[in-house]
Design a protein around this motif. Structure first.
Motif, PDB file in Angstrom:
ATOM      1  N   PHE A 108      -8.653  -2.061  10.553  1.00  0.00           N
ATOM      2  CA  PHE A 108      -9.247  -2.656  11.747  1.00  0.00           C
ATOM      3  C   PHE A 108     -10.753  -2.464  11.706  1.00  0.00           C
ATOM      4  N   ALA A 109     -11.469  -3.568  11.862  1.00  0.00           N
ATOM      5  CA  ALA A 109     -12.920  -3.505  11.828  1.00  0.00           C
ATOM      6  C   ALA A 109     -13.491  -4.628  12.673  1.00  0.00           C
ATOM      7  N   ALA A 110     -14.798  -4.529  12.950  1.00  0.00           N
ATOM      8  CA  ALA A 110     -15.422  -5.558  13.778  1.00  0.00           C
ATOM      9  C   ALA A 110     -15.675  -6.838  13.009  1.00  0.00           C
ATOM     10  N   ASN A 111     -15.896  -6.691  11.686  1.00  0.00           N
ATOM     11  CA  ASN A 111     -16.185  -7.870  10.889  1.00  0.00           C
ATOM     12  C   ASN A 111     -15.810  -7.627   9.441  1.00  0.00           C
ATOM     13  N   ASP A 112     -15.994  -8.671   8.661  1.00  0.00           N
ATOM     14  CA  ASP A 112     -15.636  -8.663   7.243  1.00  0.00           C
ATOM     15  C   ASP A 112     -16.362  -7.559   6.472  1.00  0.00           C
ATOM     16  N   VAL A 113     -17.637  -7.424   6.746  1.00  0.00           N
ATOM     17  CA  VAL A 113     -18.481  -6.451   6.017  1.00  0.00           C
ATOM     18  C   VAL A 113     -18.012  -5.032   6.297  1.00  0.00           C
ATOM     19  N   ALA A 114     -17.810  -4.749   7.591  1.00  0.00           N
ATOM     20  CA  ALA A 114     -17.350  -3.413   7.971  1.00  0.00           C
ATOM     21  C   ALA A 114     -15.975  -3.130   7.388  1.00  0.00           C
ATOM     22  N   ALA A 115     -15.141  -4.174   7.318  1.00  0.00           N
ATOM     23  CA  ALA A 115     -13.786  -4.012   6.780  1.00  0.00           C
ATOM     24  C   ALA A 115     -13.837  -3.596   5.314  1.00  0.00           C
ATOM     25  N   ARG A 116     -14.706  -4.258   4.578  1.00  0.00           N
ATOM     26  CA  ARG A 116     -14.825  -3.912   3.150  1.00  0.00           C
ATOM     27  C   ARG A 116     -15.296  -2.489   2.966  1.00  0.00           C
ATOM     28  N   SER A 117     -16.247  -2.110   3.782  1.00  0.00           N
ATOM     29  CA  SER A 117     -16.792  -0.755   3.697  1.00  0.00           C
ATOM     30  C   SER A 117     -15.711   0.274   3.996  1.00  0.00           C
ATOM     31  N   LYS A 118     -14.956   0.006   5.046  1.00  0.00           N
ATOM     32  CA  LYS A 118     -13.873   0.919   5.426  1.00  0.00           C
ATOM     33  C   LYS A 118     -12.809   0.988   4.342  1.00  0.00           C
ATOM     34  N   PHE A 119     -12.567  -0.142   3.715  1.00  0.00           N
ATOM     35  CA  PHE A 119     -11.574  -0.180   2.634  1.00  0.00           C
ATOM     36  C   PHE A 119     -11.944   0.833   1.566  1.00  0.00           C
ATOM     37  N   TRP A 120     -13.182   0.809   1.129  1.00  0.00           N
ATOM     38  CA  TRP A 120     -13.603   1.739   0.082  1.00  0.00           C
ATOM     39  C   TRP A 120     -13.525   3.177   0.556  1.00  0.00           C
ATOM     40  N   TYR A 121     -13.884   3.399   1.799  1.00  0.00           N
ATOM     41  CA  TYR A 121     -13.811   4.748   2.354  1.00  0.00           C
ATOM     42  C   TYR A 121     -12.395   5.291   2.286  1.00  0.00           C
ATOM     43  N   PHE A 122     -11.437   4.501   2.750  1.00  0.00           N
ATOM     44  CA  PHE A 122     -10.060   4.984   2.793  1.00  0.00           C
ATOM     45  C   PHE A 122      -9.420   5.016   1.421  1.00  0.00           C
ATOM     46  N   ILE A 123      -9.641   3.981   0.650  1.00  0.00           N
ATOM     47  CA  ILE A 123      -8.917   3.886  -0.614  1.00  0.00           C
ATOM     48  C   ILE A 123      -9.360   4.979  -1.585  1.00  0.00           C
ATOM     49  N   SER A 124     -10.649   5.353  -1.507  1.00  0.00           N
ATOM     50  CA  SER A 124     -11.108   6.407  -2.417  1.00  0.00           C
ATOM     51  C   SER A 124     -10.569   7.764  -1.997  1.00  0.00           C
ATOM     52  N   LYS A 125     -10.188   7.879  -0.727  1.00  0.00           N
ATOM     53  CA  LYS A 125      -9.544   9.117  -0.283  1.00  0.00           C
ATOM     54  C   LYS A 125      -8.087   9.175  -0.696  1.00  0.00           C
ATOM     55  N   LEU A 126      -7.478   8.017  -0.882  1.00  0.00           N
ATOM     56  CA  LEU A 126      -6.043   7.973  -1.158  1.00  0.00           C
ATOM     57  C   LEU A 126      -5.712   7.761  -2.632  1.00  0.00           C
ATOM     58  N   ARG A 127      -6.561   7.060  -3.320  1.00  0.00           N
ATOM     59  CA  ARG A 127      -6.295   6.729  -4.721  1.00  0.00           C
ATOM     60  C   ARG A 127      -7.568   6.907  -5.542  1.00  0.00           C
ATOM     61  N   ARG A 128      -7.425   6.906  -6.866  1.00  0.00           N
ATOM     62  CA  ARG A 128      -8.584   7.112  -7.726  1.00  0.00           C
ATOM     63  C   ARG A 128      -9.306   5.790  -7.975  1.00  0.00           C
ATOM     64  N   VAL A 129      -9.859   5.246  -6.887  1.00  0.00           N
ATOM     65  CA  VAL A 129     -10.640   4.010  -6.984  1.00  0.00           C
ATOM     66  C   VAL A 129     -11.930   4.237  -6.217  1.00  0.00           C
ATOM     67  N   LYS A 130     -13.026   3.760  -6.790  1.00  0.00           N
ATOM     68  CA  LYS A 130     -14.304   3.878  -6.082  1.00  0.00           C
ATOM     69  C   LYS A 130     -14.943   2.498  -6.029  1.00  0.00           C
ATOM     70  N   LYS A 131     -15.878   2.326  -5.130  1.00  0.00           N
ATOM     71  CA  LYS A 131     -16.578   1.037  -5.035  1.00  0.00           C
ATOM     72  C   LYS A 131     -17.363   0.771  -6.312  1.00  0.00           C
ATOM     73  N   ALA A 132     -17.861   1.834  -6.931  1.00  0.00           N
ATOM     74  CA  ALA A 132     -18.683   1.676  -8.119  1.00  0.00           C
ATOM     75  C   ALA A 132     -17.925   1.025  -9.266  1.00  0.00           C
ATOM     76  N   HIS A 133     -16.680   1.407  -9.468  1.00  0.00           N
ATOM     77  CA  HIS A 133     -15.912   0.799 -10.550  1.00  0.00           C
ATOM     78  C   HIS A 133     -14.739  -0.014 -10.032  1.00  0.00           C
ATOM     79  N   GLY A 134     -14.843  -0.470  -8.799  1.00  0.00           N
ATOM     80  CA  GLY A 134     -13.751  -1.258  -8.236  1.00  0.00           C
ATOM     81  C   GLY A 134     -14.211  -2.634  -7.820  1.00  0.00           C
ATOM     82  N   GLN A 135     -13.265  -3.446  -7.440  1.00  0.00           N
ATOM     83  CA  GLN A 135     -13.582  -4.783  -6.953  1.00  0.00           C
ATOM     84  C   GLN A 135     -12.588  -5.162  -5.847  1.00  0.00           C
ATOM     85  N   ILE A 136     -13.103  -5.881  -4.870  1.00  0.00           N
ATOM     86  CA  ILE A 136     -12.221  -6.382  -3.805  1.00  0.00           C
ATOM     87  C   ILE A 136     -11.786  -7.777  -4.204  1.00  0.00           C
TER      88      ILE A 136
END
Lengths: 126, 174
Positions: free
Chosen positions: B29-57
Motif C-alpha cells: 500500500f502506497a500513495a503512488n507508483d514511486v512510493a510503491a517501488r521504494s517500499k517494495f525494495w525496502y520490504f523485499i530486501s528484508k525478506l529475501r536476498r534481493v537489493k535495488k542495486a542488483h534487482g529490477q522491477i
C-alpha cells in the motif's frame, strides 16, 4: 419518548448536506456507527449508490421493505409499493421544504405580487 | 494521503550465474507508483536476498477493488513502532474497499496509538467473513435486522446560525 425513526435497512432518509442536499434516499446497509450505504433509487430521487455519514442525513418516518444491499429493481419496486414519493410530498416537512425553495426562487415581481395579495387579505379580514 | 494497492513483481537482474532469477510478487500500500517501488525494495530486501542495486522491477501496477458497492470486514495484521518499542497488532475495519480499510488503519493508529505512517508496516490483510471476525466493534454491525435510533442528535447548522449564546436549548430529539 420512544424512538420511532430508526437507522435500519429500508429507512428513507433526507440528505441535508452536500451535493445531494434536499433529496431522499434509502438506507440499504449500515457500515458502522457513523456511516451507511444509501441508494436513491436513482431514477426517482437522483441519489447515487454511495457511502454517507449520519451527520448528512435526517431520518424520515418512512420505511420500505428491502433486503440488505438491494438492487435498483427491488428498490424501485419497494418504493412504488410503499408509495413513498406521494406520502412524502404530503407531509408537513416536505411542504415546508418546498415553500422554502419557492421563497428562495422568488423574483422581485413575485415579492410584489405577494405584498399585494397580503394587503388584499388583511383588507378582507377587516 | 490517499492509499492505493499496488502489485509489484521484481527479481534480481539476470546474470551468467543465474540467467533466470526467481520472481517475487508483493502486494503493498502506497500513495503512488514511486512510493510503491521504494517500499517494495525496502520490504523485499528484508525478506529475501534481493537489493535495488542488483534487482529490477518487472511490473508495478495498481490493483483495483473488485466490488466497492458492498461493505466488507477487513482484518489487518500490522506492526508499528511506539515510543518505547515495536508491537504487532490485529485490527478489523468495516469498509467498502481495501484502500479505505488501510486508510482507516493509518488514521486509527495515528489517533489511538500516536503512530506515524513511517512506523507502520502492514503485514497482511484479509477480507474476513462475518463468522470469523474477532472484534466486538465489528460484531455489533453484523446483524441483518440491524436497527438503532440516532439518540441525542446534535444537528449541523449553517455557519451564520452558530452564535455563542442562544435563547432556547437545542432540540435533540428527531
Amino acid at each position: 419518548m420512544p424512538y420511532s425513526r430508526l437507522v435500519e435497512i429500508g429507512r428513507v432518509a433526507l440528505v441535508t448536506f452536500g451535493p445531494d442536499a434536499g433529496k431522499l434516499c434509502t438506507i440499504i446497509d449500515v457500515i458502522d456507527e457513523n456511516r451507511v450505504l444509501v441508494d436513491g433509487p436513482v431514477s426517482i430521487t437522483g441519489v447515487q449508490h454511495q457511502e454517507i455519514g449520519f451527520k448528512r442525513l435526517a431520518l424520515t418516518d418512512f420505511k420500505v421493505d428491502v433486503k440488505r444491499n438491494a438492487r435498483q429493481k427491488a428498490l424501485l419496486a419497494a418504493w412504488e409499493e410503499a408509495d413513498v414519493t406521494a406520502k412524502w410530498s404530503a407531509t408537513a416537512w416536505a411542504k415546508k421544504l418546498e415553500n422554502k425553495k419557492k421563497r428562495a426562487a422568488m423574483s422581485d415581481f413575485d415579492r410584489f405580487e405577494v405584498m399585494i395579495a397580503k394587503k388584499k387579505r388583511t383588507a378582507a379580514m377587516k | 494521503m490517499v492509499v492505493k494497492t499496488y502489485q509489484i513483481l521484481g527479481r534480481m537482474k539476470p546474470s551468467e550465474k543465474d540467467p533466470n532469477p526467481k520472481v517475487y510478487r508483493m502486494k503493498l500500500f502506497a500513495a503512488n507508483d514511486v512510493a510503491a517501488r521504494s517500499k517494495f525494495w525496502y520490504f523485499i530486501s528484508k525478506l529475501r536476498r534481493v537489493k535495488k542495486a542488483h534487482g529490477q522491477i518487472l511490473s508495478c501496477h495498481e490493483l483495483i477493488e473488485k466490488n466497492r458497492r458492498i461493505v466488507k470486514n477487513y482484518g489487518v495484521w500490522l506492526r508499528y513502532e511506539s515510543r518505547t518499542g515495536t508491537h504487532n497488532m490485529y485490527k478489523e475495519y468495516r469498509e467498502c474497499s481495501l484502500n479505505a480499510a488501510i486508510q482507516a488503519v493509518y488514521n486509527d493508529l495515528a489517533g489511538r496509538n500516536r503512530a506515524a505512517p513511517r512506523g507502520i508496516q502492514i503485514i497482511r490483510t484479509a477480507e474476513v467473513k462475518a463468522a470469523s471476525t474477532k472484534r466486538p466493534n465489528v460484531w455489533q454491525f453484523l446483524n441483518s435486522k440491524i436497527a438503532f435510533p440516532l439518540a441525542h442528535r446534535v444537528m449541523r447548522s449553517e455557519k451564520r446560525f452558530k452564535t455563542t449564546f442562544k435563547a432556547q436549548k437545542p432540540n435533540t430529539y428527531y
